[in-house]
Every structure is written in C-alpha cells, then in structure tokens.
Motif scaffolding. Sequence first.
Motif, PDB file in Angstrom:
ATOM      1  N   VAL A  23       0.847  -1.192   0.000  1.00 24.59           N
ATOM      2  CA  VAL A  23       0.000   0.000   0.000  1.00 24.59           C
ATOM      3  C   VAL A  23       0.880   1.239   0.000  1.00 24.59           C
ATOM      4  CG1 VAL A  23      -1.600   1.329   1.449  1.00 24.59           C
ATOM      5  CG2 VAL A  23      -1.965  -1.110   1.130  1.00 24.59           C
ATOM      6  N   VAL A  24       0.522   2.190  -0.873  1.00 28.41           N
ATOM      7  CA  VAL A  24       1.196   3.494  -0.876  1.00 28.41           C
ATOM      8  C   VAL A  24       0.110   4.571  -0.829  1.00 28.41           C
ATOM      9  CG1 VAL A  24       3.152   2.648  -2.236  1.00 28.41           C
ATOM     10  CG2 VAL A  24       1.216   3.680  -3.419  1.00 28.41           C
ATOM     11  N   GLU A  25       0.500   5.809  -0.595  1.00 21.91           N
ATOM     12  CA  GLU A  25      -0.489   6.892  -0.684  1.00 21.91           C
ATOM     13  C   GLU A  25      -0.982   6.945  -2.130  1.00 21.91           C
ATOM     14  OE1 GLU A  25       0.781  10.763   0.789  1.00 21.91           O
ATOM     15  OE2 GLU A  25       2.007   9.690   2.261  1.00 21.91           O
ATOM     16  N   ALA A  26      -2.284   7.224  -2.306  1.00 22.86           N
ATOM     17  CA  ALA A  26      -2.885   7.173  -3.640  1.00 22.86           C
ATOM     18  C   ALA A  26      -2.151   8.070  -4.635  1.00 22.86           C
ATOM     19  CB  ALA A  26      -4.360   7.552  -3.550  1.00 22.86           C
ATOM     20  N   ARG A  27      -1.590   9.190  -4.151  1.00 28.09           N
ATOM     21  CA  ARG A  27      -0.931  10.110  -5.099  1.00 28.09           C
ATOM     22  C   ARG A  27       0.318   9.495  -5.737  1.00 28.09           C
ATOM     23  NH1 ARG A  27       2.917  13.807  -1.845  1.00 28.09           N
ATOM     24  NH2 ARG A  27       2.908  12.788   0.187  1.00 28.09           N
ATOM     25  N   TYR A  28       0.840   8.417  -5.151  1.00 27.17           N
ATOM     26  CA  TYR A  28       2.023   7.780  -5.731  1.00 27.17           C
ATOM     27  C   TYR A  28       1.671   6.622  -6.662  1.00 27.17           C
ATOM     28  CZ  TYR A  28       4.828  10.175  -2.170  1.00 27.17           C
ATOM     29  OH  TYR A  28       5.438  11.111  -1.387  1.00 27.17           O
ATOM     30  N   GLU A  29       0.365   6.350  -6.844  1.00 29.89           N
ATOM     31  CA  GLU A  29      -0.026   5.125  -7.569  1.00 29.89           C
ATOM     32  C   GLU A  29       0.671   4.983  -8.926  1.00 29.89           C
ATOM     33  OE1 GLU A  29      -3.852   5.134  -9.351  1.00 29.89           O
ATOM     34  OE2 GLU A  29      -3.997   2.945  -9.441  1.00 29.89           O
ATOM     35  N   LYS A  30       0.485   6.023  -9.782  1.00 35.48           N
ATOM     36  CA  LYS A  30       0.997   5.874 -11.157  1.00 35.48           C
ATOM     37  C   LYS A  30       2.516   5.832 -11.185  1.00 35.48           C
ATOM     38  CE  LYS A  30      -2.941   7.312 -13.749  1.00 35.48           C
ATOM     39  NZ  LYS A  30      -3.694   8.461 -14.187  1.00 35.48           N
ATOM     40  N   GLU A  31       3.142   6.637 -10.321  1.00 40.30           N
ATOM     41  CA  GLU A  31       4.602   6.632 -10.325  1.00 40.30           C
ATOM     42  C   GLU A  31       5.133   5.264  -9.873  1.00 40.30           C
ATOM     43  OE1 GLU A  31       6.771   9.583  -8.095  1.00 40.30           O
ATOM     44  OE2 GLU A  31       8.648   8.754  -8.931  1.00 40.30           O
TER      45      GLU A  31
END
Length: 410
Positions: free
Chosen positions: A382-390
């Motif tokens: 799990v990561v913060e959603a803002r890092y998803e695409k990266e």
Amino acid sequence: MNILVQKYGGTSVGSLEKIKEIGNKIKKKTEEGYKILVVLSAMGSATNDLITLARGISDKPSPREMDMLLATGEQTSISLLTMALIDQGCRAISYTGYQLGIETTALHQNAKIKKIDQQKILTAFEDHEVIVVAGFQGINEQRDYTTLGRGGSDTSAVALACILEARCEIYTDVEGIFTGDPRKLPKARKINRIGYQEMMELSSLGAGVIHPRAVELAGKYGIPVYVASTFSNSPGTMIEDKEEKMEEAVITGITSSLEDVQITIHHLDPRIDHLYNLFSHLGKENINVDMISQMVVNEDLMNVSFTLPKADKEKGRKLIEQWEGVNPHTKMDFNEDIAKISVVGLGMRSHSGVAAKVFQTMAKNHIPIKMVTTSEISISWVVEARYEKEAIRRIGEAFSLEEDNGEMDR
Ligand code: ADP
Ligand code: ASP
Ligand code: MG
C-alpha cells in the motif's frame, strides 16, 4: 453444431454505429459456418447512469429493485444488436437471463451462476444463426432478477461457453491482456498467453480487464478464453492452461486498486487474543479484511492496522465501535487515500528477491510503503494514492514490464 461464444463489453456497444459495426462482424463470422452466441454488456455508461438514477430516489435502494433496474441496461443493447442483425438478413434472436433460464444464487448484486438451460439454447440454434444474450444477469429461486457484480458479463460469457463446450472470445476496448493497465502503464506490453492462476490473481487484485469469476470458471472447466479488441484485428491474449517455463519472466504483470480503506486502531492493550477477537468479530459480518499489520509500541500498548473494501467502511466502523476490545483511550483512523499495488508472477515460486527489488525501487524513488502482504505468486503493498501511477511506472521499468525488452513468448 459449431458454436462460438463472443462477448462484447460496454464501450464496444457504446453507440448505434458501434452496434451496427459489431452486427457486420458477427454476420461475417456466421458466413464461415458458425452458430454464434453473443453476450452483451449494457451500452457505454448505461449501468452507471442507472445507478445514478437509483441514488436520486434513495440513499439505500433495495437490492432486489437495484437488480430489477440494472438488468434493463443489457436488455436495451441485446434488442438493438438483434435488430441490426435481422436487418442484415441474419436469423437472430435476443434473450434475457430470465428467458434463458440462467439460474443464480439468491444474493442480489453479487449472485453466482448455478445452472443454465442448455437445451433451450440448442433448440434456439435450430432456427437461428445468432443468439444474443443479456450478460450480467440471471434469476434466483424466487424468479427475481439477480446481477453478478460489476463487470459480470464476462462471467456470463464464460459460463455459457462452459455449458456449450464452445470457444469463448471476449472483445473489449484494449488489444488483450497487458503487463499493466495501459491507462496507467502506457508502455505496457501485450501478453500473448497467460495461465488461469496468474490471470485470476491479477484480476482479483484489481486488473479490471476481466471479471475474476470468469477466469475462475474458465480454469475450473478448462475453457480457453481469448481476449482481444473489438475494432482491431491485432492478435489478442489467450488465457489457458500454461506450464511455467524456465525462461519465464519472474513477474508477469502489475495491477493496482483504489478500492480499499486503511483502518488503524491505536492504543489497544497488547492482549494476545486481540487479533483473533477483532477479526472473527468482523468476519462474522462478512467483512473481508485484506492486509493486516500489528505494531506493539511497548508492553502496555499496541496498534493494529488493516485494510477492507471502501464499500464496507461504515459497517466496519460500527462493528469496531461495538467491539469489546476497545478501551477509553482507543482511537480509530480511516485513510481512504491509499492505493494497493501488486505484482504477480508464477516465477515468484522459484525465484527469491522480488520483495527486495520492490522495496528497493520504492525507496530509490522516495515512495513510502505503508503495508505489505504476499501470496505464493504475488506481492501487494500500500502506498499513498498520489504515488499510484509513479509506483507502477517505476516497477514497470525495474521488472521489464514495458515494450521492447526483447523477451520471448510473452
Ligand atoms: P469492457 O467494457 O469491454 O468489459 P472493461 O472496461 O471492463 O471493458 O475492461 C477493459 C479495460 O481494462 C481497459 O480499458 C483497461 O484500461 C483496463 N485494464 C486494467 N488492467 C488491464 C490489463 N492488465 N490489460 C489490459 N487492460 C487492462
Ligand atoms: N453492465 C455491467 C457493468 O457495467 C456488466 C458488465 O459490463 O460486465 O458492470
Ligand atoms: Mg468489463
């Protein structure tokens, strides 16, 4: 009788022009001597539009009435395609799930197919070249409409192919299964062949290109499923039994999901039976907990963190508030801004170092990992959603999931 099952998804039947074009394609195929059973989704955003209508009436619409409503989406598309086929001189007829006797379990909005009236289909094929069936729907023992869960027309198609022992083709808006969602990993590579187990893992961890239960059913009956683009002739992907080969890549694909919420319960007494009590309490109410981590802060204090589907958030909150384990200092946090990223590959069974490489890639790119879980053939974190695409792109590079890296047979 040479029967072929073809399923066309929502975007493929998104306009009258597209419906006519599919009609042409199907008609041509009948000229090769096939009897075709076509399974359709609702047109474009029709299912979402129906859900919006329902929400305009009620915050908590009755599940039975929701299924009554949602079943109309597919009824529109099947009748229109059948009209187009008849206009082209094709002997075609449409059927709803009800008419074809697609019997399901009782549960509205997430029913499972139990039985299909094979004879009814074979009889209809005596007088017709094409049968157009409403996907996503069936009837339960009360003879009420049920639906199979979002994306469920894939499962209708595979179930019909199993009953008819026919080849199953799923036509959609991408050219097959890719190493990642092309919307998130733009240079993702098309996979020529993929095994049931890997595909099952990818789709249940978020790869929305095919309904997980469709893959499960295909694997159970050993029916190969061909996934390809509706409007291009490029070869697609075959989902089938596939032996692991020595030169196989360790990771076959990456997927992500924004469907979970992370709950952290702070300040619990570090009792040894807490985790058992908490998760059996949630399990009894059918709440499906996914990732879990426990942090013992000191001998008087521990925190527990876990994820569950966003749809169950409020139910989960109430259950935790009523749980006997909370004390006056207990605090709960809900974090919905999370993305679960997963890599999947049969090769993980025989190769080590995948987790290390994932952690290294995240660290190198300063993407903090919040939780981790593994299965035999996958690692999810799990990561913060803002890092998803990266995160997806960096892992795509690290594990050579992008085009032109010279791999064979993928
Ligand atoms: P349909 O309406 O035809 O059922 P869906 O929208 O359900 O189509 O599924 C197709 C979409 O799945 C694609 O547009 C793509 O963005 C997404 N997708 C997610 N993961 C993958 C993947 N690994 N390979 C291909 N497409 C994927
Ligand atoms: N129309 C349904 C949905 O949008 C089923 C499907 O498309 O597979 O979920
Ligand atoms: Mg779909």
